[in-house]
Enzyme design. Sequence first.
Site, PDB file in Angstrom:
ATOM      1  N   SER A  15       0.829  -1.218   0.000  1.00 48.76           N
ATOM      2  CA  SER A  15       0.000   0.000   0.000  1.00 48.76           C
ATOM      3  C   SER A  15       0.862   1.268   0.000  1.00 48.76           C
ATOM      4  CB  SER A  15      -0.980   0.002   1.178  1.00 48.76           C
ATOM      5  OG  SER A  15      -0.323   0.169   2.402  1.00 48.76           O
ATOM      6  N   ASN A  16       2.020   1.235   0.642  1.00 50.86           N
ATOM      7  CA  ASN A  16       2.911   2.407   0.580  1.00 50.86           C
ATOM      8  C   ASN A  16       3.478   2.578  -0.823  1.00 50.86           C
ATOM      9  OD1 ASN A  16       3.499   3.967   3.171  1.00 50.86           O
ATOM     10  ND2 ASN A  16       3.446   1.843   3.894  1.00 50.86           N
ATOM     11  N   MET A  93      10.465  -6.681   4.244  1.00 47.83           N
ATOM     12  CA  MET A  93      10.633  -7.299   5.556  1.00 47.83           C
ATOM     13  C   MET A  93      11.866  -8.211   5.637  1.00 47.83           C
ATOM     14  SD  MET A  93       8.459  -5.778   7.108  1.00 47.83           S
ATOM     15  CE  MET A  93       6.847  -5.478   7.760  1.00 47.83           C
ATOM     16  N   HIS A 112       9.278   3.330   8.769  1.00 43.57           N
ATOM     17  CA  HIS A 112       9.130   2.472   9.945  1.00 43.57           C
ATOM     18  C   HIS A 112       7.905   2.953  10.722  1.00 43.57           C
ATOM     19  CE1 HIS A 112      10.463  -0.053  13.264  1.00 43.57           C
ATOM     20  NE2 HIS A 112      10.342   0.974  14.087  1.00 43.57           N
TER      21      HIS A 112
HETATM   22  C1  GAR Z   1       3.925  -0.564   6.804  1.00 40.53           C
HETATM   23  O1  GAR Z   1       3.199  -0.275   7.980  1.00 40.53           O
HETATM   24  C2  GAR Z   1       5.393  -0.265   7.003  1.00 40.53           C
HETATM   25  O2  GAR Z   1       5.652   0.879   7.766  1.00 40.53           O
HETATM   26  C3  GAR Z   1       5.836  -1.514   7.711  1.00 40.53           C
HETATM   27  O3  GAR Z   1       5.157  -2.559   7.076  1.00 40.53           O
HETATM   28  C4  GAR Z   1       3.924  -2.078   6.547  1.00 40.53           C
HETATM   29  C5  GAR Z   1       3.878  -2.407   5.078  1.00 40.53           C
HETATM   30  O4  GAR Z   1       2.635  -2.134   4.515  1.00 40.53           O
HETATM   31  N1  GAR Z   1       7.261  -1.672   7.670  1.00 40.53           N
HETATM   32  C6  GAR Z   1       7.975  -2.213   8.651  1.00 40.53           C
HETATM   33  O5  GAR Z   1       7.480  -2.640   9.671  1.00 40.53           O
HETATM   34  C7  GAR Z   1       9.458  -2.276   8.388  1.00 40.53           C
HETATM   35  N2  GAR Z   1      10.146  -2.713   9.559  1.00 40.53           N
HETATM   36  P1  GAR Z   1       2.438  -2.015   2.943  1.00 40.53           P
HETATM   37  O6  GAR Z   1       3.056  -3.279   2.314  1.00 40.53           O
HETATM   38  O7  GAR Z   1       0.956  -1.981   2.726  1.00 40.53           O
HETATM   39  O8  GAR Z   1       3.139  -0.769   2.490  1.00 40.53           O
END
Ligand code: GAR
Length: 191
Positions: A15-16, A93, A112
């Site tokens: 989503s990011n 991750m 983060h």
């Molecule tokens: C997000 O909340 C990001 O900040 C986190 O994983 C999620 C990914 O969501 N990242 C971490 O925890 C890194 N240590 P997304 O795949 O929908 O962007």
Amino acid sequence: MSKKRIAIFISGRGSNMEAIVRQVQDGILKDVCEIALVFSNKPQAKGLEIAKKFGLPVAAIPSKGKSREAFEREVLELLQPYRIDYVVLAGFMRILSPLFIRAYKNRIINIHPADTRLFQGVGGYEWAFENKLPSTKITVHFVDEGVDTGPIIAQREVDLCGADTLEEVERRGLAAEHEFYSQALRKVLTE
Ligand code: GAR
């Protein structure tokens, strides 16, 4: 100023990544960068499908069962022809080793879901929820050789008052991430 070429690294939902893509297409990153590649260490990552729908180049190399160095050597080789200026981690991750970090020194950026000075690693929203924090801080930072220890680029406070489920904490946090990451990227890429 020429546009920076970025690779976005994801492991799941994406989503990011999607929020950044929209800003590159028609928002605050339009004149700043182009997305040369969306990469995942998980071939099944949902975000890869989203990236394909946007017509972006995508690639995956599974990290599972490989040593960090063996995996990263493959990724470095993959990236070479794309001439990447910055690697943007968006829900990626997998911890990167010095091998990769040195190859893109000061050019890897991460988001983060907590204040990296208070909480590192996975589960930033669970941590905020379990500790009943009245607010938390999303952090965008450069990646160095530690885990979530690199220089902070910017932070965004998220009000958690009345957020009485983990889902609500995540909903508020992600909404902030989606807006804030592109703003922080713009800051780095235009400096
Ligand atoms: C997000 O909340 C990001 O900040 C986190 O994983 C999620 C990914 O969501 N990242 C971490 O925890 C890194 N240590 P997304 O795949 O929908 O962007």
